[in-house]
Design a protein around this motif. Structure first.
Motif, PDB file in Angstrom:
ATOM      1  N   ILE A  87     -10.558  53.305 -27.925  1.00 50.60           N
ATOM      2  CA  ILE A  87     -11.238  54.547 -28.302  1.00 50.60           C
ATOM      3  C   ILE A  87     -12.725  54.318 -28.534  1.00 50.60           C
ATOM      4  N   THR A  88     -13.055  53.215 -29.215  1.00 49.77           N
ATOM      5  CA  THR A  88     -14.467  52.955 -29.504  1.00 49.77           C
ATOM      6  C   THR A  88     -15.186  52.280 -28.346  1.00 49.77           C
ATOM      7  N   GLY A  89     -14.428  51.612 -27.475  1.00 54.89           N
ATOM      8  CA  GLY A  89     -15.055  50.920 -26.361  1.00 54.89           C
ATOM      9  C   GLY A  89     -15.287  51.798 -25.149  1.00 54.89           C
ATOM     10  N   THR A  90     -14.451  52.808 -24.950  1.00 55.91           N
ATOM     11  CA  THR A  90     -14.566  53.663 -23.766  1.00 55.91           C
ATOM     12  C   THR A  90     -15.917  54.371 -23.662  1.00 55.91           C
ATOM     13  N   PRO A  91     -16.479  54.931 -24.755  1.00 50.97           N
ATOM     14  CA  PRO A  91     -17.802  55.566 -24.647  1.00 50.97           C
ATOM     15  C   PRO A  91     -18.905  54.573 -24.287  1.00 50.97           C
ATOM     16  N   LEU A  92     -18.681  53.301 -24.585  1.00 52.66           N
ATOM     17  CA  LEU A  92     -19.672  52.284 -24.269  1.00 52.66           C
ATOM     18  C   LEU A  92     -19.614  51.884 -22.794  1.00 52.66           C
ATOM     19  N   VAL A  93     -18.491  52.207 -22.157  1.00 51.10           N
ATOM     20  CA  VAL A  93     -18.281  51.831 -20.762  1.00 51.10           C
ATOM     21  C   VAL A  93     -18.868  52.845 -19.795  1.00 51.10           C
ATOM     22  N   TRP A 122     -18.279  62.389 -24.818  1.00 46.05           N
ATOM     23  CA  TRP A 122     -17.733  63.329 -25.800  1.00 46.05           C
ATOM     24  C   TRP A 122     -17.039  62.588 -26.949  1.00 46.05           C
ATOM     25  N   LEU A 123     -16.497  61.400 -26.643  1.00 47.87           N
ATOM     26  CA  LEU A 123     -15.904  60.598 -27.711  1.00 47.87           C
ATOM     27  C   LEU A 123     -16.983  60.123 -28.677  1.00 47.87           C
ATOM     28  N   ALA A 124     -18.106  59.692 -28.108  1.00 55.95           N
ATOM     29  CA  ALA A 124     -19.226  59.271 -28.945  1.00 55.95           C
ATOM     30  C   ALA A 124     -19.734  60.451 -29.772  1.00 55.95           C
ATOM     31  N   TYR A 125     -19.717  61.640 -29.181  1.00 62.79           N
ATOM     32  CA  TYR A 125     -20.159  62.854 -29.882  1.00 62.79           C
ATOM     33  C   TYR A 125     -19.283  63.081 -31.122  1.00 62.79           C
ATOM     34  N   LEU A 126     -17.972  62.891 -30.958  1.00 61.94           N
ATOM     35  CA  LEU A 126     -17.051  63.076 -32.085  1.00 61.94           C
ATOM     36  C   LEU A 126     -17.334  62.074 -33.198  1.00 61.94           C
ATOM     37  N   PHE A 127     -17.669  60.840 -32.824  1.00 59.28           N
ATOM     38  CA  PHE A 127     -18.001  59.825 -33.826  1.00 59.28           C
ATOM     39  C   PHE A 127     -19.340  60.123 -34.485  1.00 59.28           C
ATOM     40  N   GLY A 128     -20.238  60.772 -33.739  1.00 63.03           N
ATOM     41  CA  GLY A 128     -21.571  61.031 -34.255  1.00 63.03           C
ATOM     42  C   GLY A 128     -21.671  62.234 -35.163  1.00 63.03           C
ATOM     43  N   THR A 183     -26.181  58.583 -31.769  1.00 66.36           N
ATOM     44  CA  THR A 183     -25.678  58.096 -33.056  1.00 66.36           C
ATOM     45  C   THR A 183     -24.224  57.662 -32.932  1.00 66.36           C
ATOM     46  N   GLY A 184     -23.450  58.482 -32.216  1.00 63.83           N
ATOM     47  CA  GLY A 184     -22.034  58.160 -32.018  1.00 63.83           C
ATOM     48  C   GLY A 184     -21.837  56.853 -31.271  1.00 63.83           C
ATOM     49  N   ILE A 185     -22.703  56.591 -30.294  1.00 57.32           N
ATOM     50  CA  ILE A 185     -22.624  55.342 -29.541  1.00 57.32           C
ATOM     51  C   ILE A 185     -22.836  54.150 -30.469  1.00 57.32           C
ATOM     52  N   GLN A 186     -23.819  54.289 -31.366  1.00 60.74           N
ATOM     53  CA  GLN A 186     -24.091  53.205 -32.301  1.00 60.74           C
ATOM     54  C   GLN A 186     -22.916  52.995 -33.254  1.00 60.74           C
ATOM     55  N   VAL A 187     -22.308  54.106 -33.688  1.00 62.80           N
ATOM     56  CA  VAL A 187     -21.135  54.017 -34.572  1.00 62.80           C
ATOM     57  C   VAL A 187     -19.986  53.333 -33.834  1.00 62.80           C
ATOM     58  N   CYS A 188     -19.765  53.733 -32.581  1.00 64.80           N
ATOM     59  CA  CYS A 188     -18.689  53.138 -31.776  1.00 64.80           C
ATOM     60  C   CYS A 188     -18.908  51.637 -31.609  1.00 64.80           C
ATOM     61  N   ARG A 189     -20.154  51.249 -31.382  1.00 65.84           N
ATOM     62  CA  ARG A 189     -20.460  49.832 -31.181  1.00 65.84           C
ATOM     63  C   ARG A 189     -20.162  49.026 -32.448  1.00 65.84           C
ATOM     64  N   ILE A 190     -20.557  49.576 -33.601  1.00 65.72           N
ATOM     65  CA  ILE A 190     -20.323  48.879 -34.876  1.00 65.72           C
ATOM     66  C   ILE A 190     -18.826  48.788 -35.182  1.00 65.72           C
ATOM     67  N   VAL A 191     -18.130  49.917 -35.028  1.00 65.53           N
ATOM     68  CA  VAL A 191     -16.688  49.937 -35.309  1.00 65.53           C
ATOM     69  C   VAL A 191     -15.951  49.024 -34.329  1.00 65.53           C
TER      70      VAL A 191
END
Length: 237
Positions: A32-38, A44-50, A68-76
């Motif tokens: 879930i957290t890696g897919t937006p980074l790919v 939209w997943l990153a948007y939900l995290f952001g 912001t969501g991308i950064q959150v996904c990367r940290i998580v």
């Protein structure tokens, strides 16, 4: 491995059951957290995290929330990777002493050639999953499951090593970092393919006893095990 109940045989230890349950959660969050980074397709997943962080930061523009969501996904994603390493330590320590007795390690008869062993393994797998009948020689795992066990183990090592190195990529050679990203992406795709096939076979009626064993009891009845896993009751050479 026998069970305390004389009518049952133990297929999975408590540690294996524990690790299997937890690794499901770990892999789910990694995906879930890696897919937006790919791919930006999944922004939209990153948007939900952001969104939760945008409330406190005061940002409202969609691209800013996604950033912001991308950064959150990367940290998580990195944090979950650390959790994966931590829960893997006791599992590995419990499994390594028995590495040469693993049921995922091929054990052929003394008078049997490897070619015959492989041929019989393929036939047994076809008998179970295509003909929907009981096999003649199959042990706890069929020959393809053995290959997958070792393949996934190698894949997990690849993902962990490349992931750890990528987390410090600022100190890496750019070309080497690009290779690591490619390997990590390839591992991601391979893991998705494996999970799809694994889930399908896990819930297949032919594996209902194994499904119950890995999630609940850890055991199977001796009566059923002798039919589905006759190799468990043979002396291994």
């Amino acid at each position: 491995m026998s069970s305390d109940n004389t009518n049952e045989i133990r297929l999975f230890s408590n540690m294996q059951i524990w690790y299997h349950k937890h690794i499901i959660h770990v892999i789910m969050f990694l995906i879930i957290t890696g897919t937006p980074l790919v791919s930006p397709t999944f922004s939209w997943l990153a948007y939900l995290f952001g969104i939760p962080f945008s409330v406190f930061s005061g940002i409202s523009a969609t691209d800013q929330i996604i950033h912001t969501g991308i950064q959150v996904c990367r940290i998580v994603h990195r944090g979950i990777g650390v959790v994966w390493i931590i829960i893997s330590i006791p599992f590995i320590m419990s499994m390594l002493p028995k590495i040469f007795k693993w049921d995922a390690t091929p054990h052929k008869d003394a008078d049997e050639t490897w070619m015959q062993y492989i041929k019989d393994g393929v036939i047994d797998s076809k008998t179970v999953y295509i003909d929907l009948k009981y096999p003649k020689k199959m042990g706890k795992y069929n020959i393809f499951q053995m290959l997958v066990v070792w393949g996934v183990a190698g894949l997990c090592i690849l993902m962990l090593v490349s992931g750890v190195l990528l987390s410090v990529r600022t100190s890496l050679n750019p070309d080497f970092a690009a290779i690591l990203r490619t390997l990590h992406l390839a591992g991601y795709v391979a893991m998705l393919i494996f999970l799809i096939i694994h889930i399908y076979l896990a819930v297949h009626p032919i594996n209902s006893a194994g499904y119950k064993a890995i999630f609940k009891t850890g055991t199977d009845t001796i009566e059923h095990a002798k039919k589905k896993h006759p190799g468990l009751f043979k002396n291994k050479s």
